[in-house]
Design a protein around this motif. Structure first.
Motif, PDB file in Angstrom:
ATOM      1  N   GLU A   1       3.390   0.771  -3.437  1.00  0.00           N
ATOM      2  CA  GLU A   1       2.659   0.441  -4.652  1.00  0.00           C
ATOM      3  C   GLU A   1       3.545  -0.208  -5.726  1.00  0.00           C
ATOM      4  OE1 GLU A   1       0.621   3.980  -5.898  1.00  0.00           O
ATOM      5  OE2 GLU A   1      -0.871   3.795  -4.307  1.00  0.00           O
TER       6      GLU A   1
ATOM      7  N   ARG B   1      -6.442  -1.777   8.823  1.00  0.00           N
ATOM      8  CA  ARG B   1      -7.037  -1.254  10.061  1.00  0.00           C
ATOM      9  C   ARG B   1      -7.729  -2.363  10.846  1.00  0.00           C
ATOM     10  NH1 ARG B   1      -8.185   3.548   6.808  1.00  0.00           N
ATOM     11  NH2 ARG B   1      -6.933   5.272   7.663  1.00  0.00           N
TER      12      ARG B   1
ATOM     13  N   PRO C   1       0.553   7.488   4.615  1.00  0.00           N
ATOM     14  CA  PRO C   1      -0.453   7.836   3.607  1.00  0.00           C
ATOM     15  C   PRO C   1      -0.925   6.601   2.833  1.00  0.00           C
ATOM     16  CG  PRO C   1       1.722   8.331   2.744  1.00  0.00           C
ATOM     17  CD  PRO C   1       1.925   7.821   4.152  1.00  0.00           C
ATOM     18  N   LEU C   2      -1.748   5.803   3.475  1.00  0.00           N
ATOM     19  CA  LEU C   2      -2.168   4.532   2.896  1.00  0.00           C
ATOM     20  C   LEU C   2      -3.615   4.610   2.403  1.00  0.00           C
ATOM     21  CD1 LEU C   2      -0.739   2.156   5.645  1.00  0.00           C
ATOM     22  CD2 LEU C   2       0.379   2.922   3.543  1.00  0.00           C
ATOM     23  N   GLU C   3      -3.854   4.076   1.239  1.00  0.00           N
ATOM     24  CA  GLU C   3      -5.210   3.994   0.702  1.00  0.00           C
ATOM     25  C   GLU C   3      -5.570   2.562   0.339  1.00  0.00           C
ATOM     26  OE1 GLU C   3      -6.051   6.804  -2.369  1.00  0.00           O
ATOM     27  OE2 GLU C   3      -5.178   8.497  -1.283  1.00  0.00           O
ATOM     28  N   ARG C   4      -4.775   1.930  -0.505  1.00  0.00           N
ATOM     29  CA  ARG C   4      -5.066   0.566  -0.915  1.00  0.00           C
ATOM     30  C   ARG C   4      -4.978  -0.376   0.278  1.00  0.00           C
ATOM     31  NH1 ARG C   4      -1.271  -1.832  -5.480  1.00  0.00           N
ATOM     32  NH2 ARG C   4       0.022  -2.432  -3.697  1.00  0.00           N
ATOM     33  N   ASP C   5      -5.984  -1.193   0.445  1.00  0.00           N
ATOM     34  CA  ASP C   5      -6.059  -2.185   1.529  1.00  0.00           C
ATOM     35  C   ASP C   5      -6.110  -1.552   2.917  1.00  0.00           C
ATOM     36  OD1 ASP C   5      -5.895  -4.359  -0.322  1.00  0.00           O
ATOM     37  OD2 ASP C   5      -3.724  -4.064  -0.426  1.00  0.00           O
ATOM     38  N   ALA C   6      -6.456  -0.268   2.987  1.00  0.00           N
ATOM     39  CA  ALA C   6      -6.435   0.414   4.283  1.00  0.00           C
ATOM     40  C   ALA C   6      -7.432  -0.206   5.265  1.00  0.00           C
ATOM     41  CB  ALA C   6      -6.722   1.902   4.107  1.00  0.00           C
ATOM     42  N   ARG C   7      -8.614  -0.602   4.795  1.00  0.00           N
ATOM     43  CA  ARG C   7      -9.600  -1.201   5.707  1.00  0.00           C
ATOM     44  C   ARG C   7      -9.118  -2.556   6.230  1.00  0.00           C
ATOM     45  NH1 ARG C   7     -14.727  -1.078   6.742  1.00  0.00           N
ATOM     46  NH2 ARG C   7     -14.988  -3.226   5.970  1.00  0.00           N
TER      47      ARG C   7
ATOM     48  N   GLU D   1      -1.570   5.421  11.335  1.00  0.00           N
ATOM     49  CA  GLU D   1      -2.380   6.472  10.719  1.00  0.00           C
ATOM     50  C   GLU D   1      -1.540   7.607  10.160  1.00  0.00           C
ATOM     51  OE1 GLU D   1      -5.338   6.120   9.975  1.00  0.00           O
ATOM     52  OE2 GLU D   1      -6.097   4.553  11.300  1.00  0.00           O
TER      53      GLU D   1
ATOM     54  N   SER E   1       0.823  -1.204   0.000  1.00  0.00           N
ATOM     55  CA  SER E   1       0.000   0.000   0.000  1.00  0.00           C
ATOM     56  C   SER E   1       0.858   1.255   0.000  1.00  0.00           C
ATOM     57  CB  SER E   1      -0.908  -0.006   1.235  1.00  0.00           C
ATOM     58  OG  SER E   1      -1.766   1.111   1.247  1.00  0.00           O
TER      59      SER E   1
END
Length: 293
Positions: A59, A255, A246-252, A243, A56
């Motif tokens: 990339e 978490r 700066p993560l977006e992909r697979d962030a859920r 947190e 993430s």
């Protein structure tokens, strides 16, 4: 210390579960491709978190496929490939190799000794690719061993010394590259490693108290429930470090690991302990009632 760093699957959507399993299968396949099929037994969920975290953040290009394997020969399974997944496979070998050596030293486990021998060649290859991380693992575990020996000899090491040392070790594993993100990843790994060490110590207190094995919480003469607040603070520190990235992909998915997954073993053990305590109380009440009768 394995088995903590994994998501709580019920928190994830079907797509997210499939994504996680594809990464897990990717680490498994990387183990086989890089080190031989027998080394796939070293697979753990924990390093899948690292593979997704680094993927993430950095990339790297991903290779997506669907293949059969020996554990699942009936139908093909989706799997991912990437540089971060290959690195997670390498660190899996390094950590499991030293876990086996530790089990051999502590318990004289014949299985652990045999599997360490099996992983020896693979570990040497990992050491050539990642000398800094492997040196950090070796030095960190040696320091923890010295703390355990000092405690056995009657000394009183600081109660958080071993946890801090394990955290520093894992921080070096998380710092994949010597670049801008290294300090942030090192911080996250260190905080997560300390949490896992203390949580593992909390869950092992009864067994370690009975066996005499080193456990800093036993030395403090506390009960497992007494460290709940400390664990919550350590988990909050790890989440805060996460947190900041700066993560977006697979962030859920990631978490889910940090906010819920790491607690699964603790909650299961706590529920079992509570049930046993209620059962004991019920038996005592029946015994008292019988005497009164």
């Amino acid at each position: 210390m394995f088995g903590y760093v994994m998501p709580r699957m019920e928190d994830l959507s079907q797509e997210e579960r499939e994504r996680y399993h594809a990464a897990y299968c990717g680490v498994c396949r990387a183990l086989g491709d890089r080190f031989g099929q027998r080394c796939r037994v070293a697979l753990t969920y924990d390093m899948t978190f690292l593979a997704l975290l680094l993927g993430s953040l950095y990339e790297p290009d991903e290779r997506q496929g669907s293949k059969r394997c020996a554990p699942h020969p009936v139908r093909p399974h989706a799997c991912l490939g990437s540089d971060s997944i290959d690195y997670a496979a390498d660190m899996t070998v390094a950590l499991v190799y030293h876990k086996c050596l530790d089990d051999w030293r502590d318990d004289r486990s014949g299985w652990a000794r045999a599997y360490a021998s099996l992983l020896g060649k693979a570990y040497r290859a990992v050491g050539e690719r990642h000398p800094r991380a492997c040196a950090a693992i070796e030095e960190g575990l040696a320091d923890i061993g010295r703390l355990e020996e000092a405690a056995a000899a009657g000394a009183a090491p600081p109660p958080d010394a071993a946890a801090n040392r394990f955290g520093a070790l894992l921080g070096e594993v998380f710092a994949w590259r010597d670049d801008f993100w290294a300090a942030s990843l090192r911080s996250l790994g260190a905080k997560l490693g300390k949490l896992v060490y203390v949580m593992d110590a909390a869950l092992d207190m009864e067994d370690d108290r009975a066996s005499g094995s080193y456990n800093p919480l036993v030395a403090l003469d506390v009960q497992p429930q007494d460290v709940r607040e400390d664990l919550e603070l350590l988990a909050a520190d790890a989440a805060a470090a996460f947190e900041r990235l700066p993560l977006e992909r697979d962030a859920r998915v990631l978490r889910s690991v940090l906010y819920a997954g790491v607690w699964q073993k603790y909650y299961a053990k706590d529920a079992k302990r509570t049930k046993q305590a209620k059962g004991t109380t019920h038996v005592q009440e029946e015994h008292q009632e019988a005497h009164r009768g």
